[in-house]
Motif scaffolding. Sequence first.
Motif, PDB file in Angstrom:
ATOM      1  N   LYS A 188       0.836  -1.204   0.000  1.00 40.08           N
ATOM      2  CA  LYS A 188       0.000   0.000   0.000  1.00 40.08           C
ATOM      3  C   LYS A 188       0.868   1.251   0.000  1.00 40.08           C
ATOM      4  O   LYS A 188       0.592   2.210  -0.727  1.00 40.08           O
ATOM      5  N   ALA A 189       1.913   1.225   0.810  1.00 45.20           N
ATOM      6  CA  ALA A 189       2.815   2.378   0.880  1.00 45.20           C
ATOM      7  C   ALA A 189       3.452   2.653  -0.485  1.00 45.20           C
ATOM      8  O   ALA A 189       3.545   3.807  -0.922  1.00 45.20           O
ATOM      9  N   LYS A 190       3.873   1.592  -1.171  1.00 46.22           N
ATOM     10  CA  LYS A 190       4.483   1.747  -2.488  1.00 46.22           C
ATOM     11  C   LYS A 190       3.494   2.333  -3.486  1.00 46.22           C
ATOM     12  O   LYS A 190       3.857   3.190  -4.302  1.00 46.22           O
ATOM     13  N   THR A 191       2.249   1.887  -3.418  1.00 47.92           N
ATOM     14  CA  THR A 191       1.214   2.416  -4.316  1.00 47.92           C
ATOM     15  C   THR A 191       0.989   3.899  -4.061  1.00 47.92           C
ATOM     16  O   THR A 191       0.876   4.698  -5.000  1.00 47.92           O
ATOM     17  N   ILE A 192       0.947   4.293  -2.787  1.00 52.74           N
ATOM     18  CA  ILE A 192       0.758   5.704  -2.442  1.00 52.74           C
ATOM     19  C   ILE A 192       1.926   6.537  -2.959  1.00 52.74           C
ATOM     20  O   ILE A 192       1.733   7.609  -3.550  1.00 52.74           O
ATOM     21  N   GLY A 193       3.145   6.044  -2.756  1.00 53.59           N
ATOM     22  CA  GLY A 193       4.329   6.772  -3.222  1.00 53.59           C
ATOM     23  C   GLY A 193       4.345   6.934  -4.732  1.00 53.59           C
ATOM     24  O   GLY A 193       4.612   8.032  -5.247  1.00 53.59           O
ATOM     25  N   SER A 194       4.033   5.853  -5.439  1.00 57.98           N
ATOM     26  CA  SER A 194       4.018   5.917  -6.905  1.00 57.98           C
ATOM     27  C   SER A 194       2.921   6.845  -7.408  1.00 57.98           C
ATOM     28  O   SER A 194       3.105   7.581  -8.381  1.00 57.98           O
ATOM     29  N   THR A 195       1.775   6.823  -6.722  1.00 56.06           N
ATOM     30  CA  THR A 195       0.661   7.694  -7.103  1.00 56.06           C
ATOM     31  C   THR A 195       1.027   9.154  -6.868  1.00 56.06           C
ATOM     32  O   THR A 195       0.670  10.035  -7.677  1.00 56.06           O
ATOM     33  N   TYR A 196       1.709   9.437  -5.776  1.00 55.54           N
ATOM     34  CA  TYR A 196       2.163  10.800  -5.508  1.00 55.54           C
ATOM     35  C   TYR A 196       3.020  11.315  -6.659  1.00 55.54           C
ATOM     36  O   TYR A 196       2.835  12.439  -7.141  1.00 55.54           O
ATOM     37  N   VAL A 197       3.948  10.496  -7.124  1.00 53.95           N
ATOM     38  CA  VAL A 197       4.822  10.916  -8.218  1.00 53.95           C
ATOM     39  C   VAL A 197       4.022  11.139  -9.490  1.00 53.95           C
ATOM     40  O   VAL A 197       4.154  12.183 -10.156  1.00 53.95           O
ATOM     41  N   SER A 198       3.167  10.195  -9.855  1.00 53.67           N
ATOM     42  CA  SER A 198       2.435  10.309 -11.126  1.00 53.67           C
ATOM     43  C   SER A 198       1.448  11.474 -11.115  1.00 53.67           C
ATOM     44  O   SER A 198       1.305  12.182 -12.116  1.00 53.67           O
ATOM     45  N   THR A 199       0.752  11.695 -10.000  1.00 46.10           N
ATOM     46  CA  THR A 199      -0.198  12.803  -9.946  1.00 46.10           C
ATOM     47  C   THR A 199       0.515  14.154  -9.914  1.00 46.10           C
ATOM     48  O   THR A 199       0.012  15.138 -10.480  1.00 46.10           O
ATOM     49  N   THR A 200       1.679  14.194  -9.295  1.00 47.77           N
ATOM     50  CA  THR A 200       2.451  15.451  -9.295  1.00 47.77           C
ATOM     51  C   THR A 200       2.921  15.778 -10.699  1.00 47.77           C
ATOM     52  O   THR A 200       2.853  16.937 -11.141  1.00 47.77           O
ATOM     53  N   LEU A 201       3.377  14.788 -11.423  1.00 49.86           N
ATOM     54  CA  LEU A 201       3.787  15.005 -12.811  1.00 49.86           C
ATOM     55  C   LEU A 201       2.609  15.470 -13.664  1.00 49.86           C
ATOM     56  O   LEU A 201       2.764  16.345 -14.527  1.00 49.86           O
ATOM     57  N   ALA A 202       1.420  14.920 -13.395  1.00 52.01           N
ATOM     58  CA  ALA A 202       0.222  15.364 -14.117  1.00 52.01           C
ATOM     59  C   ALA A 202      -0.105  16.820 -13.780  1.00 52.01           C
ATOM     60  O   ALA A 202      -0.537  17.590 -14.655  1.00 52.01           O
ATOM     61  N   LEU A 203       0.122  17.218 -12.541  1.00 51.17           N
ATOM     62  CA  LEU A 203      -0.106  18.606 -12.143  1.00 51.17           C
ATOM     63  C   LEU A 203       0.867  19.544 -12.851  1.00 51.17           C
ATOM     64  O   LEU A 203       0.494  20.658 -13.246  1.00 51.17           O
ATOM     65  N   PHE A 204       2.096  19.116 -13.009  1.00 45.04           N
ATOM     66  CA  PHE A 204       3.058  19.933 -13.757  1.00 45.04           C
ATOM     67  C   PHE A 204       2.563  20.146 -15.186  1.00 45.04           C
ATOM     68  O   PHE A 204       2.629  21.264 -15.717  1.00 45.04           O
ATOM     69  N   ASP A 205       2.041  19.087 -15.816  1.00 54.73           N
ATOM     70  CA  ASP A 205       1.500  19.223 -17.175  1.00 54.73           C
ATOM     71  C   ASP A 205       0.327  20.215 -17.187  1.00 54.73           C
ATOM     72  O   ASP A 205       0.214  21.045 -18.099  1.00 54.73           O
ATOM     73  N   TYR A 206      -0.532  20.110 -16.182  1.00 59.72           N
ATOM     74  CA  TYR A 206      -1.696  20.993 -16.103  1.00 59.72           C
ATOM     75  C   TYR A 206      -1.264  22.452 -15.978  1.00 59.72           C
ATOM     76  O   TYR A 206      -1.778  23.329 -16.691  1.00 59.72           O
ATOM     77  N   PHE A 207      -0.329  22.714 -15.083  1.00 58.81           N
ATOM     78  CA  PHE A 207       0.076  24.102 -14.862  1.00 58.81           C
ATOM     79  C   PHE A 207       0.927  24.647 -16.016  1.00 58.81           C
ATOM     80  O   PHE A 207       0.897  25.843 -16.292  1.00 58.81           O
ATOM     81  N   GLU A 208       1.659  23.775 -16.703  1.00 56.02           N
ATOM     82  CA  GLU A 208       2.373  24.221 -17.896  1.00 56.02           C
ATOM     83  C   GLU A 208       1.371  24.680 -18.962  1.00 56.02           C
ATOM     84  O   GLU A 208       1.548  25.729 -19.593  1.00 56.02           O
ATOM     85  N   ALA A 209       0.328  23.885 -19.161  1.00 52.61           N
ATOM     86  CA  ALA A 209      -0.699  24.253 -20.138  1.00 52.61           C
ATOM     87  C   ALA A 209      -1.410  25.531 -19.722  1.00 52.61           C
ATOM     88  O   ALA A 209      -1.725  26.385 -20.566  1.00 52.61           O
ATOM     89  N   LEU A 210      -1.645  25.685 -18.428  1.00 53.98           N
ATOM     90  CA  LEU A 210      -2.304  26.889 -17.924  1.00 53.98           C
ATOM     91  C   LEU A 210      -1.446  28.125 -18.171  1.00 53.98           C
ATOM     92  O   LEU A 210      -1.965  29.185 -18.552  1.00 53.98           O
ATOM     93  N   CYS A 211      -0.142  27.991 -17.988  1.00 53.69           N
ATOM     94  CA  CYS A 211       0.768  29.116 -18.244  1.00 53.69           C
ATOM     95  C   CYS A 211       0.723  29.534 -19.714  1.00 53.69           C
ATOM     96  O   CYS A 211       0.699  30.732 -20.027  1.00 53.69           O
TER      97      CYS A 211
END
Length: 308
Positions: free
Chosen positions: A186-209
Amino acid sequence: MKLRLLFACSLLASVALAQKEVSITLDDVPNVGLYKKDNNRSLLLENITRLQLPVAIFSNEGNLYQNTSAADNYKALAQWIGNKNITAGNHTFNHVGYSNVGAKVFEESVEKGEVITENLLKQQGKTLRYFRFPFNDMGKDSSMHRQMKTFLQNKGYIVAPFTIENSDWAYSAVYEDALLHGDQAKAKTIGSTYVSTTLALFDYFEALCLKQLGRPIKHIYLCHDNALNTDYLPALVEGLQKKGYAFITLDKALTDDVYARKEYYTGSAGFSWLYRWEPDAEKRKALLRSEPENAALMKAYETLQKKN
């Protein structure tokens, strides 16, 4: 017509080829409870050193008097501030919310929270210049905003903004609970999800800029000194590198003139400066609603908070 088309294509190509840059910032340093578990070492700082990653930290000096001896905690903060990769800033003494405590108490916490950090920096011939509001709460209204900005400017502080964050404090709480109960999967899944969702947020904010400003900006990422980033910040850095990001100091990030834009939001919510620069309140709310989020993780965090 052809000239216009060529110009448009050229502009798009130049934007695509522009170097993407981000400054990593860490709040709530030092996390002495975490260090105590690791023989009074910050494994996160060790990872930052290994990666040669420029990072700005914002310290709550009240943390030095928690969990173990103040002498050990002082050494922990000194190691952070003495590291060549680190820019040190003030985050108040005891992480108080400005809107809740008012100006007098908040100003006292600012001044009490700078003593040790300022002394450690002086030993290196440096000065304390940066401040970040706890919870990024800059006051309930425009009057409170102006009052505290004036106070901080008179003390020589630069208020540190941010453009991207991912509620890593919530992820870390659920992550640490999984580790506490021995659920490594479970911990590994949470950690991996944190990384993938953060990367998705970077894409979102890049597009917003690109939509709002017509260009990429030098981003500032906000996260915290916690177990999650100790274990997964290297994976996030690797993911950002694959997306073409270079890692820069907070000093360099703030050379982007986007940070001189007028802030239209004057409430206490602690969201991205990209939203604060939006003059239309309804558009601001729409942008917040469209931001990618992990509803399941936040629900798990809320459930955990109720248990505790």
